[in-house]
Write an enzyme that holds these catalytic residues in place. Structure first.
Site, mmCIF file in Angstrom:
data_model
loop_
_atom_site.group_PDB
_atom_site.id
_atom_site.type_symbol
_atom_site.label_atom_id
_atom_site.label_comp_id
_atom_site.label_asym_id
_atom_site.label_seq_id
_atom_site.Cartn_x
_atom_site.Cartn_y
_atom_site.Cartn_z
ATOM 1 N N ARG A 88 -24.797 23.545 -15.946
ATOM 2 C CA ARG A 88 -23.742 22.814 -15.243
ATOM 3 C C ARG A 88 -22.434 23.563 -15.420
ATOM 4 O O ARG A 88 -22.327 24.511 -16.199
ATOM 5 C CB ARG A 88 -23.596 21.393 -15.806
ATOM 6 C CG ARG A 88 -23.235 21.362 -17.274
ATOM 7 C CD ARG A 88 -22.650 20.042 -17.724
ATOM 8 N NE ARG A 88 -22.545 19.979 -19.172
ATOM 9 C CZ ARG A 88 -21.608 20.566 -19.904
ATOM 10 N NH1 ARG A 88 -20.677 21.306 -19.322
ATOM 11 N NH2 ARG A 88 -21.587 20.439 -21.222
ATOM 12 N N GLY A 89 -21.397 23.100 -14.712
ATOM 13 C CA GLY A 89 -20.068 23.634 -14.931
ATOM 14 C C GLY A 89 -19.456 23.016 -16.178
ATOM 15 O O GLY A 89 -19.994 22.079 -16.772
ATOM 16 N N GLY A 90 -18.317 23.556 -16.589
ATOM 17 C CA GLY A 90 -17.598 22.987 -17.720
ATOM 18 C C GLY A 90 -17.954 23.636 -19.042
ATOM 19 O O GLY A 90 -18.783 24.537 -19.121
ATOM 20 N N TYR A 94 -20.435 16.262 -25.828
ATOM 21 C CA TYR A 94 -21.375 15.548 -26.694
ATOM 22 C C TYR A 94 -21.990 14.393 -25.923
ATOM 23 O O TYR A 94 -21.315 13.720 -25.136
ATOM 24 C CB TYR A 94 -20.625 15.004 -27.921
ATOM 25 C CG TYR A 94 -21.343 13.870 -28.612
ATOM 26 C CD1 TYR A 94 -22.452 14.104 -29.437
ATOM 27 C CD2 TYR A 94 -20.928 12.550 -28.435
ATOM 28 C CE1 TYR A 94 -23.121 13.055 -30.058
ATOM 29 C CE2 TYR A 94 -21.583 11.493 -29.055
ATOM 30 C CZ TYR A 94 -22.680 11.751 -29.858
ATOM 31 O OH TYR A 94 -23.345 10.715 -30.466
ATOM 32 N N MET A 161 -17.034 15.060 -17.242
ATOM 33 C CA MET A 161 -17.861 15.378 -16.079
ATOM 34 C C MET A 161 -18.199 16.854 -16.032
ATOM 35 O O MET A 161 -17.391 17.706 -16.403
ATOM 36 C CB MET A 161 -17.150 14.982 -14.785
ATOM 37 C CG MET A 161 -17.002 13.499 -14.630
ATOM 38 S SD MET A 161 -16.475 13.010 -12.996
ATOM 39 C CE MET A 161 -16.460 11.238 -13.240
ATOM 40 N N GLY A 162 -19.401 17.148 -15.561
ATOM 41 C CA GLY A 162 -19.831 18.521 -15.343
ATOM 42 C C GLY A 162 -21.036 18.483 -14.419
ATOM 43 O O GLY A 162 -22.016 17.801 -14.710
ATOM 44 N N GLY A 173 -23.804 15.460 -14.228
ATOM 45 C CA GLY A 173 -22.943 14.370 -13.775
ATOM 46 C C GLY A 173 -21.858 13.998 -14.763
ATOM 47 O O GLY A 173 -20.985 14.802 -15.051
ATOM 48 N N CYS A 191 -14.831 19.799 -24.253
ATOM 49 C CA CYS A 191 -14.523 20.393 -22.943
ATOM 50 C C CYS A 191 -13.549 21.557 -23.075
ATOM 51 O O CYS A 191 -12.865 21.918 -22.110
ATOM 52 C CB CYS A 191 -13.976 19.342 -21.972
ATOM 53 S SG CYS A 191 -15.077 17.927 -21.752
#
Length: 231
Positions: A88-90, A94, A161-162, A173, A191
């Protein structure tokens, strides 16, 4: 006409198992789209909204920095936590019990083909859910997710979110802190942001929340904002 979306609650499920299930649904949906393009067919693509809670786990996005995990292998064992590098992005986040993790696996061609609008709509669903409990929240300029007191030195994040999106099909999500153990966030730079706090509904309200009740309100807001019919 509202788009039909299958709602699934996986309960407390291991992160690796959930990731594999997501990947299967995601790949199956893309296969339908590819088949339609190659064969000139118009088969309908499925859409899913998955809720899950995970045992303690840290996940690092593809643009993340491993040094933002402040635990070594022994530290992870002592915290009974696992660690995954994912697609995912980001940066790092946790997941754990008391947190609603949402995985919308949607073909955005069925809704709108705008990834920024997609993220903002998910954020709106969280913001409205918090408002149902008298918690005012919003966005922090330059960051995704949902924040409290975003423009002050008391800024704290309540939902991270990611997402991943390919051929307008989404996966991964959001992670919404309801009754989450916030001590686990002390083992990471959440993050990649080292100067802002993390919070939960439990911390803000001073009491534990009924997870099923919060899930119900959140489901309703997501369905309304995306014009979904959940089944």
């Amino acid at each position: 006409m509202n788009k039909k979306v299958a709602f699934i609650d996986w309960g407390l499920t291991d992160y690796q198992e959930s990731w594999e299930k997501q990947e299967q649904i995601f790949n199956d949906t893309i296969a339908v789209k590819t088949g339609n393009r190659n064969n000139g067919t118009e088969l309908e693509t499925p859409n899913y909204l998955v809720f899950v809670e995970h045992p303690h786990v840290y996940t690092l996005g593809k643009s993340g920095h491993p040094e933002n995990l402040l635990l070594d292998e022994q530290g992870l064992i002592e915290k009974e936590a696992t660690y995954y590098k994912i697609n995912r992005g980001g940066d790092i986040t946790y997941h754990g019990p008391g947190q609603i993790v949402g995985y919308p696996i949607l073909d955005l061609d069925n809704f709108f083909t705008d990834i920024h609008l997609y993220l903002r709509t998910l954020e709106d669903a969280i913001i409205l859910t918090l408002k149902d409990y008298g918690i005012e929240s919003g966005r922090s300029p330059g960051f995704t997710g949902v924040w409290l007191d975003a423009d002050t030195d008391k800024a704290r994040k309540i939902c991270a979110m990611g997402v991943r999106c390919s051929r307008w099909v989404t996966m991964h999500g959001f992670a919404f802190n309801v009754n989450a153990d916030l001590n686990y966030f002390k083992n990471i730079v959440p993050c990649g942001i080292d100067d802002k706090d993390v919070t939960s509904m439990e911390r803000e309200l001073g009491r534990k929340l009924d997870m099923e009740e919060v899930k119900g309100k959140l489901k309703g807001h997501i369905a309304s904002l995306f014009q979904m019919e959940l089944f």
